[in-house]
Each structure stands twice: as structure tokens, then as C-alpha cells.
Design a protein around this motif. Structure first.
Motif, PDB file in Angstrom:
ATOM      1  N   ILE A 183       0.860  -1.183   0.000  1.00 20.91           N
ATOM      2  CA  ILE A 183       0.000   0.000   0.000  1.00 20.91           C
ATOM      3  C   ILE A 183       0.891   1.226   0.000  1.00 20.91           C
ATOM      4  O   ILE A 183       1.949   1.240   0.624  1.00 20.91           O
ATOM      5  CB  ILE A 183      -0.935   0.018   1.243  1.00 20.91           C
ATOM      6  N   ARG A 184       0.503   2.220  -0.807  1.00 28.04           N
ATOM      7  CA  ARG A 184       1.132   3.543  -0.782  1.00 28.04           C
ATOM      8  C   ARG A 184      -0.017   4.534  -0.649  1.00 28.04           C
ATOM      9  O   ARG A 184      -1.025   4.405  -1.335  1.00 28.04           O
ATOM     10  CB  ARG A 184       1.869   3.841  -2.088  1.00 28.04           C
ATOM     11  N   LEU A 185       0.162   5.505   0.233  1.00 26.13           N
ATOM     12  CA  LEU A 185      -0.938   6.446   0.477  1.00 26.13           C
ATOM     13  C   LEU A 185      -0.346   7.835   0.561  1.00 26.13           C
ATOM     14  O   LEU A 185       0.694   8.021   1.187  1.00 26.13           O
ATOM     15  CB  LEU A 185      -1.570   6.031   1.799  1.00 26.13           C
ATOM     16  N   LEU A 186      -0.952   8.765  -0.133  1.00 26.86           N
ATOM     17  CA  LEU A 186      -0.439  10.149  -0.070  1.00 26.86           C
ATOM     18  C   LEU A 186      -1.640  11.063   0.073  1.00 26.86           C
ATOM     19  O   LEU A 186      -2.537  11.072  -0.779  1.00 26.86           O
ATOM     20  CB  LEU A 186       0.324  10.481  -1.369  1.00 26.86           C
ATOM     21  N   GLN A 187      -1.686  11.717   1.214  1.00 31.66           N
ATOM     22  CA  GLN A 187      -2.849  12.605   1.388  1.00 31.66           C
ATOM     23  C   GLN A 187      -2.696  13.814   0.493  1.00 31.66           C
ATOM     24  O   GLN A 187      -1.567  14.165   0.155  1.00 31.66           O
ATOM     25  CB  GLN A 187      -2.958  12.949   2.858  1.00 31.66           C
ATOM     26  N   PRO A 188      -3.783  14.536   0.100  1.00 26.23           N
ATOM     27  CA  PRO A 188      -5.097  14.320   0.699  1.00 26.23           C
ATOM     28  C   PRO A 188      -5.898  13.178   0.087  1.00 26.23           C
ATOM     29  O   PRO A 188      -6.860  12.730   0.699  1.00 26.23           O
ATOM     30  CB  PRO A 188      -5.803  15.654   0.442  1.00 26.23           C
ATOM     31  N   ASN A 189      -5.600  12.682  -1.087  1.00 27.26           N
ATOM     32  CA  ASN A 189      -6.573  11.695  -1.609  1.00 27.26           C
ATOM     33  C   ASN A 189      -5.978  10.707  -2.601  1.00 27.26           C
ATOM     34  O   ASN A 189      -6.655  10.300  -3.540  1.00 27.26           O
ATOM     35  CB  ASN A 189      -7.729  12.443  -2.285  1.00 27.26           C
TER      36      ASN A 189
ATOM     37  N   LEU B 128      -4.139   6.981  -3.347  1.00 27.00           N
ATOM     38  CA  LEU B 128      -3.918   5.656  -2.757  1.00 27.00           C
ATOM     39  C   LEU B 128      -3.494   4.689  -3.848  1.00 27.00           C
ATOM     40  O   LEU B 128      -4.009   4.725  -4.961  1.00 27.00           O
ATOM     41  CB  LEU B 128      -5.246   5.172  -2.136  1.00 27.00           C
ATOM     42  N   PHE B 129      -2.528   3.857  -3.518  1.00 28.63           N
ATOM     43  CA  PHE B 129      -2.111   2.764  -4.422  1.00 28.63           C
ATOM     44  C   PHE B 129      -2.186   1.482  -3.604  1.00 28.63           C
ATOM     45  O   PHE B 129      -1.639   1.415  -2.499  1.00 28.63           O
ATOM     46  CB  PHE B 129      -0.670   3.007  -4.898  1.00 28.63           C
ATOM     47  N   TRP B 130      -2.900   0.473  -4.099  1.00 27.26           N
ATOM     48  CA  TRP B 130      -3.125  -0.769  -3.342  1.00 27.26           C
ATOM     49  C   TRP B 130      -2.892  -1.924  -4.283  1.00 27.26           C
ATOM     50  O   TRP B 130      -3.608  -2.082  -5.251  1.00 27.26           O
ATOM     51  CB  TRP B 130      -4.573  -0.754  -2.847  1.00 27.26           C
ATOM     52  N   GLU B 131      -1.845  -2.695  -4.028  1.00 22.19           N
ATOM     53  CA  GLU B 131      -1.545  -3.797  -4.968  1.00 22.19           C
ATOM     54  C   GLU B 131      -1.521  -5.127  -4.223  1.00 22.19           C
ATOM     55  O   GLU B 131      -0.862  -5.249  -3.186  1.00 22.19           O
ATOM     56  CB  GLU B 131      -0.173  -3.545  -5.596  1.00 22.19           C
ATOM     57  N   VAL B 132      -2.236  -6.129  -4.754  1.00 24.79           N
ATOM     58  CA  VAL B 132      -2.197  -7.474  -4.182  1.00 24.79           C
ATOM     59  C   VAL B 132      -1.294  -8.319  -5.085  1.00 24.79           C
ATOM     60  O   VAL B 132      -1.371  -8.232  -6.315  1.00 24.79           O
ATOM     61  CB  VAL B 132      -3.619  -8.091  -4.132  1.00 24.79           C
ATOM     62  N   ASP B 133      -0.396  -9.093  -4.450  1.00 18.42           N
ATOM     63  CA  ASP B 133       0.596  -9.857  -5.217  1.00 18.42           C
ATOM     64  C   ASP B 133      -0.014 -11.118  -5.838  1.00 18.42           C
ATOM     65  O   ASP B 133      -1.085 -11.576  -5.429  1.00 18.42           O
ATOM     66  CB  ASP B 133       1.744 -10.304  -4.273  1.00 18.42           C
ATOM     67  N   GLU B 134       0.760 -11.708  -6.795  1.00 22.78           N
ATOM     68  CA  GLU B 134       0.423 -13.023  -7.325  1.00 22.78           C
ATOM     69  C   GLU B 134       0.154 -13.980  -6.156  1.00 22.78           C
ATOM     70  O   GLU B 134       0.778 -13.797  -5.106  1.00 22.78           O
ATOM     71  CB  GLU B 134       1.658 -13.569  -8.075  1.00 22.78           C
ATOM     72  N   PRO B 135      -0.631 -14.980  -6.236  1.00 21.74           N
ATOM     73  CA  PRO B 135      -1.480 -15.312  -7.382  1.00 21.74           C
ATOM     74  C   PRO B 135      -2.818 -14.591  -7.377  1.00 21.74           C
ATOM     75  O   PRO B 135      -3.707 -14.935  -8.134  1.00 21.74           O
ATOM     76  CB  PRO B 135      -1.681 -16.819  -7.219  1.00 21.74           C
ATOM     77  N   ASN B 136      -2.956 -13.563  -6.514  1.00 18.61           N
ATOM     78  CA  ASN B 136      -4.242 -12.848  -6.490  1.00 18.61           C
ATOM     79  C   ASN B 136      -4.076 -11.454  -7.078  1.00 18.61           C
ATOM     80  O   ASN B 136      -4.716 -10.513  -6.655  1.00 18.61           O
ATOM     81  CB  ASN B 136      -4.738 -12.718  -5.041  1.00 18.61           C
ATOM     82  N   GLU B 137      -3.215 -11.344  -8.086  1.00 20.53           N
ATOM     83  CA  GLU B 137      -2.782 -10.024  -8.567  1.00 20.53           C
ATOM     84  C   GLU B 137      -3.972  -9.113  -8.913  1.00 20.53           C
ATOM     85  O   GLU B 137      -4.869  -9.516  -9.652  1.00 20.53           O
ATOM     86  CB  GLU B 137      -1.870 -10.192  -9.774  1.00 20.53           C
ATOM     87  N   ASN B 138      -3.942  -7.927  -8.322  1.00 17.21           N
ATOM     88  CA  ASN B 138      -4.946  -6.886  -8.524  1.00 17.21           C
ATOM     89  C   ASN B 138      -4.296  -5.564  -8.122  1.00 17.21           C
ATOM     90  O   ASN B 138      -3.450  -5.565  -7.231  1.00 17.21           O
ATOM     91  CB  ASN B 138      -6.136  -7.106  -7.583  1.00 17.21           C
ATOM     92  N   VAL B 139      -4.732  -4.474  -8.757  1.00 15.94           N
ATOM     93  CA  VAL B 139      -4.206  -3.159  -8.366  1.00 15.94           C
ATOM     94  C   VAL B 139      -5.368  -2.175  -8.269  1.00 15.94           C
ATOM     95  O   VAL B 139      -6.294  -2.223  -9.099  1.00 15.94           O
ATOM     96  CB  VAL B 139      -3.192  -2.631  -9.415  1.00 15.94           C
ATOM     97  N   LEU B 140      -5.331  -1.348  -7.231  1.00 15.57           N
ATOM     98  CA  LEU B 140      -6.334  -0.276  -7.093  1.00 15.57           C
ATOM     99  C   LEU B 140      -5.567   1.035  -6.995  1.00 15.57           C
ATOM    100  O   LEU B 140      -4.637   1.151  -6.193  1.00 15.57           O
ATOM    101  CB  LEU B 140      -7.135  -0.501  -5.805  1.00 15.57           C
TER     102      LEU B 140
ATOM    103  N   ALA C 184       4.322   9.435  -9.027  1.00 12.31           N
ATOM    104  CA  ALA C 184       4.189   8.659 -10.272  1.00 12.31           C
ATOM    105  C   ALA C 184       3.368   7.398 -10.024  1.00 12.31           C
ATOM    106  O   ALA C 184       2.589   6.971 -10.880  1.00 12.31           O
ATOM    107  CB  ALA C 184       5.579   8.274 -10.774  1.00 12.31           C
ATOM    108  N   ILE C 185       3.496   6.839  -8.817  1.00 11.81           N
ATOM    109  CA  ILE C 185       2.819   5.557  -8.557  1.00 11.81           C
ATOM    110  C   ILE C 185       1.298   5.723  -8.575  1.00 11.81           C
ATOM    111  O   ILE C 185       0.562   4.769  -8.780  1.00 11.81           O
ATOM    112  CB  ILE C 185       3.302   4.971  -7.200  1.00 11.81           C
ATOM    113  N   PHE C 186       0.825   6.981  -8.417  1.00 10.67           N
ATOM    114  CA  PHE C 186      -0.634   7.200  -8.402  1.00 10.67           C
ATOM    115  C   PHE C 186      -1.153   7.579  -9.772  1.00 10.67           C
ATOM    116  O   PHE C 186      -2.314   7.906  -9.940  1.00 10.67           O
ATOM    117  CB  PHE C 186      -0.977   8.308  -7.382  1.00 10.67           C
ATOM    118  N   LYS C 187      -0.265   7.581 -10.757  1.00 13.49           N
ATOM    119  CA  LYS C 187      -0.674   7.945 -12.116  1.00 13.49           C
ATOM    120  C   LYS C 187      -1.138   6.679 -12.831  1.00 13.49           C
ATOM    121  O   LYS C 187      -0.380   5.695 -12.876  1.00 13.49           O
ATOM    122  CB  LYS C 187       0.574   8.523 -12.804  1.00 13.49           C
ATOM    123  N   PHE C 188      -2.338   6.687 -13.361  1.00  9.10           N
ATOM    124  CA  PHE C 188      -2.849   5.482 -14.022  1.00  9.10           C
ATOM    125  C   PHE C 188      -2.643   5.570 -15.523  1.00  9.10           C
ATOM    126  O   PHE C 188      -2.829   6.633 -16.120  1.00  9.10           O
ATOM    127  CB  PHE C 188      -4.347   5.301 -13.730  1.00  9.10           C
TER     128      PHE C 188
END
Lengths: 177, 190
Positions: free
Chosen positions: B40-46, B48-60, B168-172
């Protein structure tokens, strides 16, 4: 974290393997499931527990929140979703009526092991295990066989029927006998 | 100071938060359904980067305007308006301690003031309760309890709070070959 056993190098006698699979009556899988129809794509984390004909199927979001919980036992099927509970005789009907997902749940409870129930047209890989089958308009392919309790079990199953596709990737098999 | 103010001040003290997490999902009967790891990476005010690793790979990714859910299993990205997504995704609240979305939640603290239970009664929210656990200023764990009484336990590690995080990590950007399911009504450009 869960690490998958390596791909199975072992080959099997088809009949003996099918018999072994049929004897696995109490198992659990954890993995991913996707339902694709036309442009629509749905995906969830999956846990499926089966004990003889009773099943419990949990679909979750990647954050871990429940998407749906489906149970089937001798007195029928129940589905919990969004805080509501629904009943019907068969899990397939409930799943379809409430999500539009057309998944052959009871047939899949055997197919998912790579086991055929008998009246499918089936092809077997040179290693002897099931590689594909056709039944009632469904085509299913099986791959990623790895040994679990030294029985080769598939870890990738793809079912398709007309525009519908169900993709299951199993991260972990647990044989409970 | 109310429990809500205490929690909001602890969360705003995060400013930025970076950690790895171990996730365990337990159903209402106490059975473990799944275990996963991620970061998880979080930078206020709003943001967020949330990544789940393999084998459940997902990114928010919450970039402040939109929420992007990247699902490699189906090679699809679902885009939602960040504000609208908060109701069934209070994790995004982590990044917004002063957002008025907090008003929807009632907050209770334990005596030692290091455990905060955030509950919502709103029917629309899939999540019923969040439990934040602090060790002093550091956010150590988060439990998410949904309406089916299913619990996701998140334990954080390698925690860095207040350290600079590159935005950069919050740039989609849409991975090639992926389809976009755009559910945003505010068609905000990047």
C-alpha cells in the motif's frame, strides 16, 4: 504465501486416474474465477468446498469482501448476496437468476477435478489425464496438471458455451480425506 | 476530543504511508478462505495505491479524481469516480481523513485510544465495519468486516510514515491489451 507444486511430469492410466478422481469426495480449492459474456467481464476470488454432493462456494472481491456465498445440500440451495438470502432447489438456477452467470455448478463439481461423469465426449492428453470434453453445449479444457497428494489435478479450467466463458485458475487444491 | 477527531488526527498525521501487508480473509464461521500479500502507498489528501501480489494479482489506484481497479486476470480496468466509490470502498477513506464521507460512519475508540472501530449503517455499503489498530502514531493493522460478517485482516509491515512518496505511482495508464469499463459519470480528463 501459497506456492503451487510443479507441473506434473507423471503420466497416468486414464481409467485408474478417473477412478482415483472419483474417490476424491471431500476437497477445497482456492483461486480466481472469471465470467465473460460478450463484452462483459466479471472476476472474483473463489473458494469452493465440496463434500460428496454438498458444496459451499464463496466469491470475494480482491479486498476480501464477500460478493456472494452459495450453498447446496440435500435440502436445496441458498445464496447470500448484498445482505439478502435466496433459496431454490438447484445452485445453478440461483446463481443464474441472481447474477446472470451461467455456470454448470453440479457438473463442474466433477469436471473441476478433471473427472468425467460418463456421458461426455472426452479427449485425454498423452499423459493420460483429461484434456477436454464436450457436454450439453459446454466445451471444457483442462491444463496446469500438478500433483496433489500424488494425484495429478488440473489448475486451469476453461468452459465455453456460445458467447459465454468461465475461466477458473486454481491456486491451491486441498484434499480433505 | 471525540473518537472521530482522534482517528482523523491520527490518519492525517500519516501524511504519507507506505507498507507491505499480509491479508487473511476469514468467513463468518471462522474458516480461512484466502491469504494474500501486497503493498500500500498512500499520499494525502486523496491518493492511494493498493496492490495485491500473485497469485491474487490486482491493483487499485485512487488518483484523487478517479478510482482505477486493474484486474490482470481478465485484462480489464474498471474506472469509477473516487468520491462515489468511497461508499463501498472505505479503504479510500484512509487517504481522505477530512472528507465529509466520514459523516456516514460512527466511530468508537477503546480506552487506550489505539483501536478505532468505524461502522456504517448505510445499506449501500458492502462494508459494515473497519477496525484501525495503531501502535502510537503508526497504523499497524486494519480489519474490514462486511455485511456477510466476513473479515479481512490486514497486518502492515515495513511501515514508513511521513516519508516522501513519488506521485508517479498514483498515475494510471491503461495497460495495452486491457479493456476499460468506464463507470465514471464525471468524465474528468487526467
Amino acid at each position: 504465501c501459497v506456492s503451487k507444486p510443479p507441473l506434473s511430469q507423471q503420466s497416468v492410466n486414464t481409467l485408474a486416474h478417473q477412478k482415483l478422481l472419483h474417490q476424491i469426495q471431500h476437497w477445497q480449492i482456492e483461486g480466481r474465477i472469471a465470467y465473460l459474456e460478450g463484452k462483459e467481464k466479471h472476476s472474483a476470488n473463489l473458494t469452493w468446498q465440496q463434500k460428496k454432493n454438498d458444496l459451499e462456494l464463496d466469491l470475494r472481491s480482491f479486498i476480501g469482501t464477500s460478493v456472494l456465498h452459495l450453498e447446496q445440500n440435500s435440502n436445496g440451495a441458498t445464496l447470500e448476496m448484498d445482505g439478502e438470502q435466496y433459496q431454490d432447489s438447484r445452485a445453478e438456477f440461483l446463481l443464474y437468476n441472481l447474477t446472470g452467470w451461467h455456470i454448470p455448478v453440479s457438473a463442474l463439481s466433477a469436471w473441476i477435478k478433471g473427472e468425467i461423469k460418463g456421458n461426455e465426449t472426452a479427449d485425454f492428453a498423452k499423459q493420460g489425464w483429461l484434456s477436454s470434453l464436450n457436454y450439453a453445449g459446454w466445451n471444457a479444457t483442462f491444463s496446469g496438471y500438478r500433483n496433489v497428494n500424488n494425484v495429478p489435478l488440473p489448475h486451469n479450467i476453461i468452459l465455453s458455451k456460445q458467447q459465454k466463458r468461465v475461466v477458473i485458475r486454481i491456486n491451491q487444491w486441498k484434499i480433505k480425506q | 476530543e471525540s473518537a472521530k477527531q482522534q482517528l482523523q488526527s491520527k490518519l492525517s498525521a500519516l501524511k504519507s504511508y507506505s507498507a507491505v501487508f499480509a491479508q487473511t480473509v476469514i468467513d463468518a464461521k471462522g474458516q480461512v478462505l484466502q491469504q494474500a500479500t501486497g503493498k500500500i502507498r498512500l499520499l494525502q489528501p486523496n491518493k492511494l495505491f493498493w496492490e495485491v501480489d500473485e497469485p491474487n494479482e490486482n491493483v487499485l489506484i485512487a488518483d484523487g479524481i478517479s478510482l482505477w481497479h486493474v484486474d490482470p486476470f481478465v485484462e480489464q480496468v474498471v474506472a469509477m469516480d473516487q468520491l462515489a466509490a468511497v461508499s463501498n470502498n472505505p479503504i479510500v477513506l484512509l487517504a481522505q481523513p477530512d472528507s465529509k464521507a466520514w459523516d456516514e460512519y460512527s466511530i468508537a475508540a477503546n480506552e487506550s485510544g489505539d483501536k478505532f472501530t468505524v461502522s456504517t449503517s448505510s445499506e449501500s455499503s458492502q462494508i459494515e465495519q473497519l477496525v484501525f489498530v495503531f501502535d502510537g502514531k503508526t497504523l499497524k493493522a486494519l480489519d474490514i468486516i462486511d455485511r456477510q460478517q466476513q473479515t479481512t485482516q490486514l497486518i502492515f509491515d515495513d511501515i514508513k510514515q511521513g516519508a516522501p512518496i513519488s506521485t508517479a505511482i498514483f498515475k494510471f495508464s491503461l495497460p495495452d491489451g486491457y479493456t476499460l469499463d468506464d463507470q465514471r459519470n464525471v468524465a474528468a480528463g487526467d
